[in-house]
Design a protein around this motif. Structure first.
Motif, PDB file in Angstrom:
ATOM      1  N   PRO A  57       0.211   3.394  -7.655  1.00 26.25           N
ATOM      2  CA  PRO A  57       0.082   3.557  -6.199  1.00 26.25           C
ATOM      3  C   PRO A  57       1.397   4.049  -5.594  1.00 26.25           C
ATOM      4  O   PRO A  57       2.443   3.407  -5.749  1.00 26.25           O
ATOM      5  CB  PRO A  57      -0.260   2.140  -5.702  1.00 26.25           C
ATOM      6  CG  PRO A  57      -0.852   1.448  -6.892  1.00 26.25           C
ATOM      7  CD  PRO A  57      -0.116   2.007  -8.083  1.00 26.25           C
ATOM      8  N   ALA A  58       1.351   5.195  -4.949  1.00 31.80           N
ATOM      9  CA  ALA A  58       2.567   5.794  -4.392  1.00 31.80           C
ATOM     10  C   ALA A  58       2.253   6.402  -3.032  1.00 31.80           C
ATOM     11  O   ALA A  58       1.143   6.876  -2.783  1.00 31.80           O
ATOM     12  CB  ALA A  58       3.130   6.857  -5.342  1.00 31.80           C
ATOM     13  N   ILE A  59       3.275   6.406  -2.174  1.00 34.13           N
ATOM     14  CA  ILE A  59       3.131   6.972  -0.841  1.00 34.13           C
ATOM     15  C   ILE A  59       4.457   7.599  -0.436  1.00 34.13           C
ATOM     16  O   ILE A  59       5.530   7.059  -0.731  1.00 34.13           O
ATOM     17  CB  ILE A  59       2.687   5.900   0.183  1.00 34.13           C
ATOM     18  CG1 ILE A  59       2.491   6.555   1.567  1.00 34.13           C
ATOM     19  CG2 ILE A  59       3.657   4.747   0.236  1.00 34.13           C
ATOM     20  CD1 ILE A  59       1.859   5.597   2.585  1.00 34.13           C
ATOM     21  N   GLN A  68       2.600  10.054   6.710  1.00 33.61           N
ATOM     22  CA  GLN A  68       2.180   9.509   5.419  1.00 33.61           C
ATOM     23  C   GLN A  68       1.440  10.540   4.559  1.00 33.61           C
ATOM     24  O   GLN A  68       0.562  11.253   5.050  1.00 33.61           O
ATOM     25  CB  GLN A  68       1.245   8.307   5.627  1.00 33.61           C
ATOM     26  CG  GLN A  68       1.865   7.143   6.340  1.00 33.61           C
ATOM     27  CD  GLN A  68       0.890   5.985   6.446  1.00 33.61           C
ATOM     28  OE1 GLN A  68       1.279   4.844   6.354  1.00 33.61           O
ATOM     29  NE2 GLN A  68      -0.401   6.259   6.633  1.00 33.61           N
ATOM     30  N   TYR A  70      -0.265  10.042   0.535  1.00 28.94           N
ATOM     31  CA  TYR A  70      -0.389   9.068  -0.555  1.00 28.94           C
ATOM     32  C   TYR A  70      -1.328   9.612  -1.620  1.00 28.94           C
ATOM     33  O   TYR A  70      -2.025  10.617  -1.432  1.00 28.94           O
ATOM     34  CB  TYR A  70      -0.887   7.721  -0.018  1.00 28.94           C
ATOM     35  CG  TYR A  70      -2.135   7.779   0.807  1.00 28.94           C
ATOM     36  CD1 TYR A  70      -3.401   7.625   0.222  1.00 28.94           C
ATOM     37  CD2 TYR A  70      -2.087   7.980   2.191  1.00 28.94           C
ATOM     38  CE1 TYR A  70      -4.547   7.669   0.973  1.00 28.94           C
ATOM     39  CE2 TYR A  70      -3.234   8.026   2.959  1.00 28.94           C
ATOM     40  CZ  TYR A  70      -4.479   7.872   2.347  1.00 28.94           C
ATOM     41  OH  TYR A  70      -5.614   7.923   3.101  1.00 28.94           O
ATOM     42  N   TYR A  74      -3.238   4.789  -4.589  1.00 24.67           N
ATOM     43  CA  TYR A  74      -2.880   4.032  -3.378  1.00 24.67           C
ATOM     44  C   TYR A  74      -4.111   3.721  -2.527  1.00 24.67           C
ATOM     45  O   TYR A  74      -4.089   2.804  -1.702  1.00 24.67           O
ATOM     46  CB  TYR A  74      -1.883   4.853  -2.556  1.00 24.67           C
ATOM     47  CG  TYR A  74      -1.307   4.138  -1.350  1.00 24.67           C
ATOM     48  CD1 TYR A  74      -0.262   3.233  -1.488  1.00 24.67           C
ATOM     49  CD2 TYR A  74      -1.817   4.372  -0.081  1.00 24.67           C
ATOM     50  CE1 TYR A  74       0.280   2.587  -0.387  1.00 24.67           C
ATOM     51  CE2 TYR A  74      -1.290   3.726   1.035  1.00 24.67           C
ATOM     52  CZ  TYR A  74      -0.234   2.839   0.868  1.00 24.67           C
ATOM     53  OH  TYR A  74       0.285   2.197   1.961  1.00 24.67           O
ATOM     54  N   LEU A  77      -5.411   0.162  -2.109  1.00 21.48           N
ATOM     55  CA  LEU A  77      -4.521  -0.730  -1.368  1.00 21.48           C
ATOM     56  C   LEU A  77      -4.696  -0.587   0.138  1.00 21.48           C
ATOM     57  O   LEU A  77      -4.433  -1.527   0.889  1.00 21.48           O
ATOM     58  CB  LEU A  77      -3.051  -0.439  -1.730  1.00 21.48           C
ATOM     59  CG  LEU A  77      -2.653  -0.602  -3.191  1.00 21.48           C
ATOM     60  CD1 LEU A  77      -1.141  -0.405  -3.330  1.00 21.48           C
ATOM     61  CD2 LEU A  77      -3.049  -1.965  -3.719  1.00 21.48           C
ATOM     62  N   ALA A 138       7.556  -3.588  -4.508  1.00 16.87           N
ATOM     63  CA  ALA A 138       7.680  -2.217  -4.003  1.00 16.87           C
ATOM     64  C   ALA A 138       9.094  -1.694  -4.181  1.00 16.87           C
ATOM     65  O   ALA A 138      10.078  -2.454  -4.174  1.00 16.87           O
ATOM     66  CB  ALA A 138       7.287  -2.167  -2.530  1.00 16.87           C
TER      67      ALA A 138
END
Length: 570
Positions: A57-59, A68, A70, A74, A77, A138
């Motif tokens: 999961p990355a943003i 944003q 992502y 992600y 989430l 994180a």
């Protein structure tokens, strides 16, 4: 979209499969602060490529507006905020954690990498309006621009909520086990101590096993029940035999209620002692379960409450006496109220009836004075003047009584307006002037600011001041002085009416404003009146929201103070 090398790199950015690559490709970036993706700087395209290609999961949060972008991993989430979260400022997407996020991003845009472990957030991931606690591991990594400034923050996140909750559950479970073990040990250790403490407090203990023929009573419990003070079993039938027959159903009902309800057993009953006397007893207990969880035993205490019940009976008796006395007072008050109404009605009728013959007397006197019935001698004129004076005096008394009745019955109306104090004082001084000359009493000129205004009924205010000055003149001998003075503060104006007359005795001050009260009650008194002027003046003052009070020293004089609400005149 631009051509050449930039165009090729943008095409490569979207060349791989994946939901978010397609969404990023089709998104209208020109409508955001980032602008058309074909014009993105290389550092932004490179960061987007890393995020979209990452298996975790990355943003990416880019620019001052924190826009944003992502990846697919992600999406779980973010919950119901997907897909509208794409291209949004992170504060618009996550307003519930804005304060927390701002601190982290401020550090990142200063070039600092931020590492978090099991950081707690309260999130509304499903747009339900309800926050849920979630925990994340994180990393926030600054992404530099070609100029050396920081363009954005690239974050890799792993939700650790399940791990945190599992650890908390294990801790709670261990704590619960320890608590249960401690409670069980404490229960075993305190059972004997509780029995000793109850006996020391003069409370008998008892227990009854459901379905059994016998109950166990302590020595104190047996003594309370009027049985031999030795501990031992007692049959349920024997127990009921100790009670007043009319109380036995209540005891059975309390036991049935404990079985059917929360297990609490509480009842009061009378026991018959060996000498035939009765005594009140209070029993309190609780149902205890057996191994199968079903109710098995009742345990509790029993105490003699005869003195308390006697006190309650006496309190009830006194309460009934008080109720009867209160009813008698109400009846008496009703009789007094009816009598007062009858008195007011009688006075009103009599006042009207008296005015007619008094007006006739005045009219016939004037006809005789004019010589309508023939010549009138000088001596007869003097007598006619005396008749007219008596008629005017009696007419004034009747008018005062009628005025008082109107006030008491609430039939008097008030026209409240801003009134200039200086003008009122001047008018009153003119009205009282002839009486001052006739009695040779001096009037001190009133001191009043022309800017002072009060809320009052003009005619009734003049009537009050005339009454006060007339009253002062009545009790001030020749050569004496009367006068008025105005004192003001922010909210009120007080008119002081002073005299140098005979004063008022201290024991009469509390009743001076009551109807028909005379200051001078000597048989030889020379002042007229029946004591209504001050009563009427106070009632008129209160009807206007004012107040009338008095201070006096016998032989020195009196000061009446009329306090009115002050108003500002535009």
């Amino acid at each position: 979209m631009s051509n050449g090398a930039d165009g090729d790199s943008v095409a490569e950015l979207y060349s791989c499969a994946g939901e978010m690559r397609a969404r990023v490709r089709d998104f209208d970036w020109a409508a955001t602060p980032l602008g058309c993706s074909g014009e993105w700087p290389a550092s932004l395209r490179h960061a987007v490529d890393i995020v979209l290609g990452c298996g975790f999961p990355a943003i990416l949060v880019w620019g001052p507006q924190l826009i944003q972008i992502y990846n697919d991993a992600y999406v779980p989430l973010i919950g119901a905020k997907h897909p509208r979260a794409l291209g949004l400022p992170t504060h618009a997407c996550w307003p519930e954690i804005r304060d927390v996020q701002e601190r982290y991003f401020a550090r990142v845009f200063r070039g600092e990498a931020v590492q978090l472990s099991e950081a707690q957030y309260s999130l509304d991931r499903f747009d339900s309006g309800e926050l849920e606690d979630a925990w994340f591991d994180a990393t926030f990594i600054p992404v530099p621009l070609g100029t050396g400034e920081i363009g954005g923050s690239l974050s890799i996140l792993f939700e650790s909520s399940d791990r945190v909750r599992a650890r908390a559950y294990e801790a709670d479970h261990e704590k619960l086990v320890r608590t249960a073990e401690t409670a069980e040990r404490a229960e075993r250790e305190s059972a004997a101590q509780l029995r000793v403490a109850l006996e020391a407090a003069s409370l008998g203990t008892w227990s009854y096993e459901l379905g059994s023929e016998h109950a166990w009573n302590s020595a104190r419990s047996n003594a309370v029940l009027g049985r031999p003070a030795t501990p031992g079993p007692i049959t349920f039938a024997e127990f009921l035999g100790c009670l007043e027959e009319s109380d036995r159903p209540r005891v059975r009902a309390a036991l049935d209620a404990a079985l059917a309800g929360d297990g609490r057993y509480e009842v009061e009953y009378r026991v018959i002692r060996a000498d035939g006397t009765t005594s009140w007893v209070a029993a309190l207990g609780h149902m205890l379960p057996g191994a199968d969880g079903a109710p098995a035993r009742v345990m509790g205490i029993v105490q003699d409450v005869n003195e308390r019940k006697a006190a309650e009976a006496e309190r009830e008796r006194l309460f009934q006496v008080e109720l009867k006395a209160h009813a008698a007072v109400e009846r008496a008050y009703g009789d007094v109220a009816a009598a007062n109404r009858a008195k007011s009605e009688f006075l009103a009728v009599m006042s009207h009836e008296l005015r007619t013959p008094l007006n006739a007397i005045g009219g016939y006197v004037e006809l005789i004075e004019l010589g309508i019935r023939g010549p009138v001698t000088q001596e007869q004129l003097v007598d006619l003047q005396r008749i007219k004076a008596s008629q005017r005096h009696l007419m004034g008394l009747v008018t005062d009584v009628l005025h008082l009745v109107r006030i008491e019955t609430g039939r008097l109306e008030y026209a409240l307006h801003p009134v200039a104090i200086a003008e009122i004082v001047s008018s009153v001084e003119v009205l009282i002037g002839p009486q001052l000359l006739a009695k040779e009493v001096f009037l001190d000129p009133a001191r009043s600011d022309s800017s002072l205004f009060v809320q009052a009924d003009r005619e009734k205010l003049i009537q009050i001041l005339v009454n006060l000055l007339t009253n002062a003149l009545k009790f001030t001998g020749p050569g004496g002085r009367i006068g008025m003075e105005c004192v003001a503060d922010d909210s009120t104006v007080t008119i002081h009416v002073r005299d140098t007359g005979i004063g008022i005795a201290p024991e009469k001050l509390h009743a001076i404003f009551e109807p028909f009260v005379q200051v001078d009650q000597r048989p030889t008194r020379t002042n007229d009146g029946v004591g209504l002027g001050l009563a009427i003046s106070r009632d008129l003052a209160r009807g206007m929201g004012a107040e009338l009070s008095v201070e006096s020293t016998p032989g020195v004089g009196s000061t009446f103070m009329l306090t009115l609400p002050r108003v500002q005149r535009d």
